[in-house]
Design an enzyme around this catalytic site. Structure first.
Site, short mmCIF file in Angstrom:
data_model
loop_
_atom_site.label_atom_id
_atom_site.label_comp_id
_atom_site.label_asym_id
_atom_site.label_seq_id
_atom_site.Cartn_x
_atom_site.Cartn_y
_atom_site.Cartn_z
N CYS A 1 -13.88 0.79 -14.26
CA CYS A 1 -14.37 2.17 -14.21
C CYS A 1 -13.20 3.13 -14.41
O CYS A 1 -12.86 3.93 -13.54
CB CYS A 1 -15.06 2.42 -12.87
SG CYS A 1 -16.10 3.88 -12.89
N GLU B 1 0.82 -1.21 0.00
CA GLU B 1 0.00 0.00 0.00
C GLU B 1 0.86 1.26 0.00
O GLU B 1 0.53 2.24 -0.66
CB GLU B 1 -0.95 0.01 1.20
CG GLU B 1 -2.08 -1.00 1.09
CD GLU B 1 -2.95 -0.80 -0.15
OE1 GLU B 1 -3.03 0.33 -0.66
OE2 GLU B 1 -3.52 -1.79 -0.65
N THR C 1 2.11 5.17 -7.51
CA THR C 1 2.55 4.50 -8.73
C THR C 1 1.63 3.31 -9.05
O THR C 1 0.69 3.04 -8.33
CB THR C 1 4.03 4.08 -8.60
OG1 THR C 1 4.48 3.62 -9.87
CG2 THR C 1 4.23 2.96 -7.60
S1 SF4 Z 1 -21.41 1.49 -15.01
FE1 SF4 Z 1 -20.81 3.24 -13.74
S2 SF4 Z 1 -19.57 2.35 -12.11
FE2 SF4 Z 1 -19.72 0.82 -13.73
S3 SF4 Z 1 -17.89 1.14 -15.02
FE3 SF4 Z 1 -19.57 2.33 -15.91
S4 SF4 Z 1 -19.35 4.35 -15.01
FE4 SF4 Z 1 -18.18 2.96 -13.73
#
Ligand code: SF4
Length: 351
Positions: free
Chosen positions: A202, A49, A55
């Site tokens: 995401c 961590e 990085t």
């Molecule tokens: S649905 Fe929402 S939380 Fe899931 S990857 Fe797409 S933007 Fe991110």
């Protein structure tokens, strides 16, 4: 705001996704191993961590392996020379972390009998361990139901809830929203799952929403506005500081100087030079000796968190070594030279 039934569903979906798709990381204990009774080692998790704070996993992983091989326990790290630790850290940047790492290991060894504290509150008392690291170690290693929030988690929750408050100012809003979702069951797996979701699906610019277990719950996805979040305040342009360094060679060696313990790059080796600030009016006055210093073509540019640095590099060759700390050029990698100093050496074309 989300109803508790929806939140329960979200937690389960995320954990199911993690069980099937979560990342394999060298310091991670996967759910099947956890179920078989394997526990995450707080020393190994803590090291990872601290290294990962600025990085990426591919960059940090070799350092993590090297540290664990050299110092298999926190007590081994505590007994190491600080210079050895700094030298092994060279290339990871943000050297205050390496100094705190060593300080923290000493405290755990000398005052806590070599055993990591088990709660978020106790972990927070250790040097170099902030809220994110304490929450992460407590959840991953001891299954404490903490609220882990890093940049990845902020991005995910910003999109799930379409949070309009800008980062980095409004951290609390993001923490509060993450806390609403945080799972009291399998807290460690949940935290790692959420970080994985942010790191692998995401992503900042091209989220893979079609694969996301939280897609049915995501407000930004619903409105086709995923990349509009998180909202950020415009970054002010970094102030510019200038300076000069002097790279002196003799008989296959180069002259180094240890920087003061306090301050930027504290305790690290570097080259003699001027202070960093306004462009020095008479840089050669800061040279370690009078000489025909030759100015290298170009300049070194380096970005620190709070400012941009530009350095002129002067170089000279002498036949007799003057008093000082000389490093063999063929052995320069074993010195804890921070990246900015490595750049200065490269500019001379001699290493
Ligand atoms: S649905 Fe929402 S939380 Fe899931 S990857 Fe797409 S933007 Fe991110």
């Amino acid at each position: 705001m989300k109803k508790s039934t929806e939140i329960t569903k979200m937690r389960q979906r995320l954990l199911d996704w993690y069980d099937a798709q979560g990342r394999e990381l060298p310091w991670r204990v996967r759910p099947e191993a956890r179920a078989a009774g394997v526990q995450a080692d707080p020393y190994a998790v803590w090291l990872s961590e601290i290294m990962l704070q600025q990085t990426t996993v591919p960059h940090a992983a070799p350092y993590w392996k090297k540290f664990l091989a050299a110092f298999p326990t926190v007590s081994d790290l505590a007994h190491a020379e600080r210079d050895t630790v700094l030298a092994m850290w060279a290339g990871l940047g943000y050297y205050a972390r390496a100094r705190n790492l060593h300080k923290c290991a000493k405290m755990i060894n000398d005052e806590l009998g070599g055993t990591f504290p088990k709660t978020e509150a106790e972990l927070l008392n250790l040097p170099g361990i902030g809220p994110y690291t304490a929450a992460t170690i407590a959840a991953i290693c001891f299954d404490e139901a903490t609220n882990i929030v890093d940049g990845n988690v902020q991005r995910v929750v910003s999109r799930i809830f379409k949070i309009e408050d800008p980062l980095p100012k409004e951290q609390k809003t993001y923490r509060d929203h993450a806390a609403m979702l945080a799972s009291p069951q399998r807290a460690g797996d949940y935290g790692q799952a959420l970080m994985d979701l942010g790191a692998t699906l995401c992503s900042p610019r091209s989220p893979k929403c079609e694969l996301c277990p939280w897609q049915p719950h995501c407000a930004a996805y619903k409105d086709g506005q995923q990349t509009d979040y998180p909202k950020k305040t415009k970054k002010a342009k970094l102030p510019l500081r200038r300076g000069a360094v002097f790279v002196l060679f003799s008989k296959g060696h180069v002259l180094l100087e240890r920087r003061p313990d306090k301050g930027l790059l504290g305790g690290m080796m570097g080259f003699p030079g001027t202070p960093w600030g306004e462009a020095p009016a008479a840089p050669l006055e800061a040279a370690p000796m009078k000489r025909n210093w030759e100015k290298c073509e170009g300049e070194v540019r380096h970005i620190f968190t709070h400012f941009e640095l530009r350095l002129d590099v002067y170089t000279a060759q002498i036949s007799e070594m003057i008093e000082g700390e000389w490093a063999k050029l063929s052995d320069i990698k074993s010195y804890a030279l921070p990246s900015v100093m490595t750049k200065c050496l490269s500019l001379t074309g001699k290493a």
